[in-house]
Design a protein around this motif. Structure first.
Motif, short mmCIF file in Angstrom:
data_model
loop_
_atom_site.label_atom_id
_atom_site.label_comp_id
_atom_site.label_asym_id
_atom_site.label_seq_id
_atom_site.Cartn_x
_atom_site.Cartn_y
_atom_site.Cartn_z
N GLY A 166 -2.26 -2.87 3.78
CA GLY A 166 -3.18 -2.78 2.65
C GLY A 166 -2.48 -2.46 1.35
O GLY A 166 -2.85 -2.97 0.28
N ARG A 167 -1.43 -1.63 1.42
CA ARG A 167 -0.65 -1.29 0.23
C ARG A 167 0.25 -2.44 -0.19
O ARG A 167 0.44 -2.69 -1.38
N LEU A 168 0.84 -3.13 0.78
CA LEU A 168 1.73 -4.26 0.45
C LEU A 168 0.96 -5.36 -0.26
O LEU A 168 1.47 -6.01 -1.18
N THR A 169 -0.29 -5.59 0.16
CA THR A 169 -1.10 -6.64 -0.45
C THR A 169 -1.85 -6.13 -1.68
O THR A 169 -2.41 -6.92 -2.43
N GLY A 170 -1.88 -4.80 -1.86
CA GLY A 170 -2.60 -4.22 -2.99
C GLY A 170 -4.10 -4.25 -2.81
O GLY A 170 -4.83 -4.05 -3.78
N THR A 171 -4.57 -4.47 -1.59
CA THR A 171 -6.02 -4.53 -1.36
C THR A 171 -6.61 -3.16 -1.07
O THR A 171 -7.80 -2.96 -1.23
N THR A 172 -5.78 -2.21 -0.62
CA THR A 172 -6.25 -0.86 -0.31
C THR A 172 -5.36 0.15 -1.03
O THR A 172 -4.19 0.28 -0.69
N GLY A 173 -5.90 0.85 -2.00
CA GLY A 173 -5.12 1.86 -2.70
C GLY A 173 -4.14 1.27 -3.69
O GLY A 173 -4.19 0.08 -4.01
N ASN A 174 -3.24 2.13 -4.17
CA ASN A 174 -2.24 1.67 -5.13
C ASN A 174 -1.24 0.75 -4.45
O ASN A 174 -0.84 1.01 -3.32
N PRO A 175 -0.81 -0.31 -5.13
CA PRO A 175 0.14 -1.24 -4.51
C PRO A 175 1.48 -0.57 -4.23
O PRO A 175 1.92 0.29 -4.98
#
Ligand code: HEM
Length: 77
Positions: free
Chosen positions: A41-50
Motif C-alpha cells: 500500500g505504501r509502495l503504490t501510495g494507495t494507503t498512507g504516505n508513499p
C-alpha cells in the motif's frame, strides 16, 4: 519467472533498510512477509504516505509489480 525474497525483494529494499530500522527491518524475510500488504500500500501510495518517503522518488513501477507478484506467489523466501 518465480520470485523469491532473497533474489528479488531484499535487493530492492536494501538501499532503504537503514531509513526504516526505527520501525522494522526491510532485510528481514519474516518482517516483510508479515507486513507485505501494508508495504505494498505504501509502495503504490494507495494507503498512507508513499514510500520511499519523499523527496526520494517512488520505486520503478516494474519493481512494484515484482513485489505484487511475490505476494501473489505466496511470499517465497
Ligand atoms: C522501499 C522502501 C520503504 C518501504 C517499503 C517503507 C515502508 C514503510 C511502511 C510500511 C510504513 C508504515 C509503518 C506503520 O504504519 O507502522 C512506513 C512509515 C514511515 N517511513 Fe518508510 N518505507 C520505505 C522507505 C523509507 C525511507 C527512504 C524513509 C526516509 C527517508 C522512510 C521513512 C518513513 C517514516 C518517517 C515513516 C512514518 C510516517 C508514516 O507512517 O508515513 N521510509 N514506511
Amino acid at each position: 519467472m518465480a520470485t523469491s525474497f532473497q533474489t528479488d525483494i531484499a535487493p530492492m529494499f536494501a538501499p532503504f533498510q537503514a531509513n526504516m530500522m526505527w520501525r522494522f527491518n526491510l532485510a528481514d524475510y519474516d518482517t516483510v512477509k508479515t507486513n507485505a500488504l501494508m508495504i505494498y500500500g505504501r509502495l503504490t501510495g494507495t494507503t498512507g504516505n508513499p514510500m520511499p518517503a519523499p523527496p526520494m522518488p517512488p520505486l520503478d513501477p516494474s519493481l512494484i509489480a515484482l513485489f505484487q507478484q511475490w505476494m501473489t506467489e505466496g511470499c517465497p523466501p
